[in-house]
Scaffold this motif. Structure first.
Motif, PDB file in Angstrom:
ATOM      1  N   LEU A  14      61.686  53.952  41.718  1.00  0.00           N
ATOM      2  CA  LEU A  14      61.829  55.280  42.318  1.00  0.00           C
ATOM      3  C   LEU A  14      61.046  56.322  41.527  1.00  0.00           C
ATOM      4  CD1 LEU A  14      63.312  56.540  44.720  1.00  0.00           C
ATOM      5  CD2 LEU A  14      65.188  57.108  43.171  1.00  0.00           C
ATOM      6  N   ARG A  15      61.069  56.182  40.196  1.00  0.00           N
ATOM      7  CA  ARG A  15      60.323  57.127  39.357  1.00  0.00           C
ATOM      8  C   ARG A  15      58.830  57.015  39.627  1.00  0.00           C
ATOM      9  NH1 ARG A  15      59.486  60.302  35.028  1.00  0.00           N
ATOM     10  NH2 ARG A  15      57.870  59.688  33.546  1.00  0.00           N
ATOM     11  N   GLU A  16      58.322  55.781  39.769  1.00  0.00           N
ATOM     12  CA  GLU A  16      56.897  55.597  40.057  1.00  0.00           C
ATOM     13  C   GLU A  16      56.507  56.316  41.347  1.00  0.00           C
ATOM     14  OE1 GLU A  16      55.973  51.493  40.170  1.00  0.00           O
ATOM     15  OE2 GLU A  16      56.425  51.117  38.041  1.00  0.00           O
ATOM     16  N   GLN A  17      57.393  56.207  42.353  1.00  0.00           N
ATOM     17  CA  GLN A  17      57.111  56.876  43.615  1.00  0.00           C
ATOM     18  C   GLN A  17      57.136  58.401  43.440  1.00  0.00           C
ATOM     19  OE1 GLN A  17      59.687  55.435  46.719  1.00  0.00           O
ATOM     20  NE2 GLN A  17      59.576  53.321  45.956  1.00  0.00           N
ATOM     21  N   ALA A  18      58.131  58.901  42.678  1.00  0.00           N
ATOM     22  CA  ALA A  18      58.250  60.342  42.464  1.00  0.00           C
ATOM     23  C   ALA A  18      57.048  60.886  41.700  1.00  0.00           C
ATOM     24  CB  ALA A  18      59.541  60.651  41.705  1.00  0.00           C
ATOM     25  N   VAL A  19      56.617  60.169  40.684  1.00  0.00           N
ATOM     26  CA  VAL A  19      55.473  60.600  39.883  1.00  0.00           C
ATOM     27  C   VAL A  19      54.206  60.599  40.737  1.00  0.00           C
ATOM     28  CG1 VAL A  19      53.970  59.962  37.967  1.00  0.00           C
ATOM     29  CG2 VAL A  19      56.454  59.933  37.669  1.00  0.00           C
ATOM     30  N   ALA A  20      54.057  59.554  41.565  1.00  0.00           N
ATOM     31  CA  ALA A  20      52.871  59.478  42.419  1.00  0.00           C
ATOM     32  C   ALA A  20      52.823  60.659  43.384  1.00  0.00           C
ATOM     33  CB  ALA A  20      52.876  58.157  43.187  1.00  0.00           C
ATOM     34  N   LEU A  21      53.968  60.990  43.952  1.00  0.00           N
ATOM     35  CA  LEU A  21      54.023  62.135  44.871  1.00  0.00           C
ATOM     36  C   LEU A  21      53.739  63.440  44.139  1.00  0.00           C
ATOM     37  CD1 LEU A  21      57.159  61.117  46.994  1.00  0.00           C
ATOM     38  CD2 LEU A  21      54.766  61.056  47.704  1.00  0.00           C
ATOM     39  N   ARG A  22      54.253  63.556  42.925  1.00  0.00           N
ATOM     40  CA  ARG A  22      54.020  64.775  42.134  1.00  0.00           C
ATOM     41  C   ARG A  22      52.533  64.946  41.857  1.00  0.00           C
ATOM     42  NH1 ARG A  22      56.654  69.442  41.733  1.00  0.00           N
ATOM     43  NH2 ARG A  22      57.382  69.977  39.647  1.00  0.00           N
ATOM     44  N   ARG A  23      51.863  63.850  41.523  1.00  0.00           N
ATOM     45  CA  ARG A  23      50.440  63.902  41.203  1.00  0.00           C
ATOM     46  C   ARG A  23      49.577  64.132  42.446  1.00  0.00           C
ATOM     47  NH1 ARG A  23      50.260  59.054  36.606  1.00  0.00           N
ATOM     48  NH2 ARG A  23      51.519  60.211  35.065  1.00  0.00           N
ATOM     49  N   GLU A  24      50.167  63.878  43.602  1.00  0.00           N
ATOM     50  CA  GLU A  24      49.485  64.220  44.851  1.00  0.00           C
ATOM     51  C   GLU A  24      49.575  65.720  45.143  1.00  0.00           C
ATOM     52  OE1 GLU A  24      50.962  61.906  48.065  1.00  0.00           O
ATOM     53  OE2 GLU A  24      50.519  59.985  47.093  1.00  0.00           O
ATOM     54  N   ILE A  31      59.341  66.313  47.381  1.00  0.00           N
ATOM     55  CA  ILE A  31      59.665  65.001  46.811  1.00  0.00           C
ATOM     56  C   ILE A  31      61.124  64.652  47.091  1.00  0.00           C
ATOM     57  CG2 ILE A  31      59.882  63.696  44.660  1.00  0.00           C
ATOM     58  CD1 ILE A  31      57.518  65.397  43.608  1.00  0.00           C
ATOM     59  N   ARG A  32      61.995  65.624  46.943  1.00  0.00           N
ATOM     60  CA  ARG A  32      63.418  65.392  47.218  1.00  0.00           C
ATOM     61  C   ARG A  32      63.628  64.939  48.655  1.00  0.00           C
ATOM     62  NH1 ARG A  32      66.739  70.636  48.115  1.00  0.00           N
ATOM     63  NH2 ARG A  32      65.606  70.341  50.082  1.00  0.00           N
ATOM     64  N   ASP A  33      62.974  65.606  49.593  1.00  0.00           N
ATOM     65  CA  ASP A  33      63.149  65.250  50.998  1.00  0.00           C
ATOM     66  C   ASP A  33      62.488  63.911  51.329  1.00  0.00           C
ATOM     67  OD1 ASP A  33      64.475  67.629  51.289  1.00  0.00           O
ATOM     68  OD2 ASP A  33      62.774  68.716  52.147  1.00  0.00           O
ATOM     69  N   ARG A  34      61.349  63.635  50.681  1.00  0.00           N
ATOM     70  CA  ARG A  34      60.639  62.382  50.955  1.00  0.00           C
ATOM     71  C   ARG A  34      61.439  61.175  50.446  1.00  0.00           C
ATOM     72  NH1 ARG A  34      55.049  61.438  51.384  1.00  0.00           N
ATOM     73  NH2 ARG A  34      54.918  63.629  52.033  1.00  0.00           N
ATOM     74  N   LEU A  35      62.041  61.298  49.254  1.00  0.00           N
ATOM     75  CA  LEU A  35      62.751  60.175  48.641  1.00  0.00           C
ATOM     76  C   LEU A  35      64.248  60.208  48.887  1.00  0.00           C
ATOM     77  CD1 LEU A  35      60.931  59.940  45.173  1.00  0.00           C
ATOM     78  CD2 LEU A  35      60.400  58.759  47.305  1.00  0.00           C
TER      79      LEU A  35
END
Length: 285
Positions: A14-24, A31-35
């Motif tokens: 989950l963190r990998e996904q959150a970090v990837a979205l942040r870097r986008e 990010i909260r709504d996406r995950l």
């Protein structure tokens, strides 16, 4: 994409996904709504160490002041001195610099210097406000109708012109003033009434200590009249015990303007003036 609803079993994924979205460039809300992560503590852990994208940062008008305040504090300046220098509140300064070392106690000379700078800054602010007020007021009267100029001229003459008295009947139009702008407005009023320059005569009133030839040249140029329409200059004797303020290179005495054969005009001016008085004193309806 792994949903985060309920339990967060695979935190690292989950963190990998959150970090990837942040870097986008996504915001925390996106990010909260996406995950589907609605726990702020979990969201903070997922994004730990990842800076927010620039577009999400709220611009702060005081950022420059904060940087400057910290620089001044490191130079040893007190809150009072920083406030004088930057013009911001002490409460803001305290928040910005409270983690920095305090300067040594200031001396009486330091306090005097700070007070002096504070007064100078206050005077500068007052001058800016004074100019702003004057310019705003000037704009309010920047245009003038013929009717408005007519009324201004009547009041101007009754304030500064000669007037007939019961004990000295003298019905003639004669105006005297030292302000070139006042003279210009009065001449504009006479032109509005239909008087030409040939119907006017001038002469200068001035103290003997002034530069009389220069004053005569100044007034002749200001009213655009040749020497033939100027009478003899009236020179006032200097009184040494009198502490005169109207001295210096800008002192040019007063200019007197006579209107020839002006008895009829004088009577009309007097009538106009008392008409204005009566209208101004009428009870409000």
């Amino acid at each position: 994409m792994t949903h985060a609803r309920g339990k967060y079993d695979n935190f690292e994924e989950l963190r990998e996904q959150a970090v990837a979205l942040r870097r986008e460039g996504l915001s925390r809300r996106q990010i909260r709504d996406r995950l589907l992560v609605h726990n702020n503590d979990i969201l903070n852990r997922l994004l730990e160490g990842e800076p927010a994208p620039e577009w999400t940062k709220r611009p702060n008008a005081k950022d420059d002041l904060r940087v400057k305040a910290r620089e001044l504090r490191l130079q040893g300046m007190t809150y009072d001195a920083i406030q004088v220098e930057l013009g911001c509140s002490k409460s803001s300064i305290s928040l910005w610099v409270r983690d920095l070392p305090k300067p040594p106690p200031r001396t009486r000379e330091d306090a005097s210097a700070i007070a002096r700078r504070g007064w100078e800054a206050t005077l500068q602010r007052r001058e800016v406000e004074r100019r702003r007020t004057k310019e705003a007021a000037r704009q309010e009267t920047a245009t003038l109708s013929e009717r408005e100029l007519f009324l201004v001229g009547v009041g101007l003459y009754w304030a500064e012109g000669t007037k007939s008295k019961p004990y000295r009947r003298q019905e003639r139009v004669s105006f005297i003033n030292s302000d070139p702008d006042m003279i210009s407005v009065y001449l504009a009023w006479l032109r509005l009434l239909g008087f030409t320059s040939e119907q006017l005569r001038f002469h200068v009133h001035i103290h003997e200590t002034a530069d009389i030839p220069e004053a005569e040249r100044f007034w002749a140029q200001h009213v655009d009249a040749d020497a033939a329409r100027f009478g003899k200059t009236s020179v006032k004797k200097h009184q040494p015990r009198t502490n005169r303020k109207n001295v210096g290179e800008n002192y040019r005495g007063c200019l007197v303007i006579h209107v020839l054969q002006s008895a009829e005009l004088y009577r009309r001016i007097e009538g106009w003036w008392y008409g204005i008085v009566g209208a101004a004193l009428l009870p409000e309806k």
